[in-house]
Design a protein around this motif. Structure first.
Motif, short mmCIF file in Angstrom:
data_model
loop_
_atom_site.label_atom_id
_atom_site.label_comp_id
_atom_site.label_asym_id
_atom_site.label_seq_id
_atom_site.Cartn_x
_atom_site.Cartn_y
_atom_site.Cartn_z
N ALA A 1 -10.58 7.68 19.58
CA ALA A 1 -10.89 8.89 20.37
C ALA A 1 -12.40 9.04 20.55
CB ALA A 1 -10.29 10.11 19.69
N THR A 2 -13.16 8.77 19.49
CA THR A 2 -14.61 8.86 19.59
C THR A 2 -15.15 7.84 20.57
OG1 THR A 2 -14.72 9.62 17.29
CG2 THR A 2 -16.74 8.77 18.26
N ALA A 3 -14.64 6.63 20.52
CA ALA A 3 -15.08 5.58 21.45
C ALA A 3 -14.76 5.97 22.89
CB ALA A 3 -14.41 4.26 21.10
N ALA A 4 -13.59 6.55 23.11
CA ALA A 4 -13.21 6.97 24.47
C ALA A 4 -14.16 8.06 24.98
CB ALA A 4 -11.77 7.47 24.48
N LEU A 5 -14.51 9.00 24.12
CA LEU A 5 -15.43 10.06 24.54
C LEU A 5 -16.82 9.51 24.83
CD1 LEU A 5 -14.46 12.97 22.13
CD2 LEU A 5 -14.09 12.85 24.60
N LEU A 6 -17.28 8.59 24.01
CA LEU A 6 -18.61 8.02 24.22
C LEU A 6 -18.65 7.17 25.49
CD1 LEU A 6 -19.61 7.01 20.60
CD2 LEU A 6 -20.60 8.83 22.00
N LEU A 7 -17.59 6.46 25.77
CA LEU A 7 -17.56 5.64 26.98
C LEU A 7 -17.46 6.49 28.23
CD1 LEU A 7 -15.25 2.72 25.83
CD2 LEU A 7 -17.70 2.61 26.36
N GLY B 1 0.82 -1.21 0.00
CA GLY B 1 0.00 0.00 0.00
C GLY B 1 0.85 1.25 0.00
N SER B 2 0.27 2.33 -0.41
CA SER B 2 1.00 3.59 -0.46
C SER B 2 1.09 4.21 0.94
CB SER B 2 0.30 4.57 -1.40
OG SER B 2 -0.93 4.99 -0.84
N PRO B 3 2.08 5.05 1.16
CA PRO B 3 2.18 5.74 2.45
C PRO B 3 0.95 6.60 2.75
CG PRO B 3 4.25 5.93 1.27
CD PRO B 3 3.27 5.31 0.32
N GLY B 4 0.36 7.20 1.74
CA GLY B 4 -0.84 8.00 1.95
C GLY B 4 -1.99 7.16 2.49
N THR B 5 -2.17 5.96 1.93
CA THR B 5 -3.22 5.06 2.42
C THR B 5 -2.91 4.63 3.85
OG1 THR B 5 -3.60 4.24 0.18
CG2 THR B 5 -4.40 2.88 1.98
N ALA B 6 -1.64 4.36 4.14
CA ALA B 6 -1.26 3.93 5.49
C ALA B 6 -1.55 5.03 6.50
CB ALA B 6 0.22 3.56 5.51
N TYR B 7 -1.21 6.27 6.15
CA TYR B 7 -1.50 7.38 7.07
C TYR B 7 -3.01 7.60 7.20
CZ TYR B 7 3.34 8.87 7.66
OH TYR B 7 4.66 8.92 7.99
N GLY B 8 -3.75 7.43 6.13
CA GLY B 8 -5.20 7.57 6.18
C GLY B 8 -5.84 6.55 7.11
N VAL B 9 -5.41 5.29 6.97
CA VAL B 9 -5.93 4.23 7.84
C VAL B 9 -5.54 4.51 9.29
CG1 VAL B 9 -5.72 1.78 8.40
CG2 VAL B 9 -6.02 2.50 6.03
N HIS B 10 -4.32 4.96 9.49
CA HIS B 10 -3.85 5.27 10.84
C HIS B 10 -4.68 6.40 11.45
CE1 HIS B 10 -0.96 5.57 14.10
NE2 HIS B 10 -0.87 6.86 13.89
N GLY B 11 -4.96 7.44 10.68
CA GLY B 11 -5.74 8.57 11.17
C GLY B 11 -7.17 8.19 11.49
N LEU B 12 -7.78 7.37 10.62
CA LEU B 12 -9.16 6.94 10.87
C LEU B 12 -9.25 6.05 12.11
CD1 LEU B 12 -10.48 6.21 7.26
CD2 LEU B 12 -11.15 8.06 8.80
N THR B 13 -8.25 5.21 12.30
CA THR B 13 -8.23 4.36 13.50
C THR B 13 -8.10 5.21 14.76
OG1 THR B 13 -7.20 2.60 12.21
CG2 THR B 13 -7.07 2.41 14.59
N ALA B 14 -7.24 6.22 14.71
CA ALA B 14 -7.07 7.11 15.87
C ALA B 14 -8.35 7.88 16.15
CB ALA B 14 -5.91 8.07 15.62
N LEU B 15 -9.03 8.34 15.09
CA LEU B 15 -10.29 9.06 15.26
C LEU B 15 -11.36 8.15 15.87
CD1 LEU B 15 -11.92 11.66 14.74
CD2 LEU B 15 -12.47 10.72 12.49
#
Length: 57
Positions: A26-32, A9-23
């Motif tokens: 963070a959303t799950a932590a706020l909801l919990l 995969g491209s580095p852009g895709t890797a960073y995108g997946v990484h960012g979405l996972t972090a988001l």
């Protein structure tokens, strides 16, 4: 991130997946962390005043 890169995969895709996972994490932590508000306690004084107000008219 490394899985995407190791599978061609491209580095852009890797960073995108990484960012979405972090988001998502963070959303799950706020909801919990959210807790429902407990109902307001009503004192006996408030109950007698509201009953008297209903009887007056």
């Amino acid at each position: 991130m490394l899985i995407v890169l190791n599978n061609g995969g491209s580095p852009g895709t890797a960073y995108g997946v990484h960012g979405l996972t972090a988001l998502a994490a963070a959303t799950a932590a706020l909801l919990l962390r959210e807790r429902p508000r407990s109902p307001r306690r009503v004192s006996p004084n408030e109950i007698s005043h509201s009953a008297a107000a209903a009887d007056c008219c």
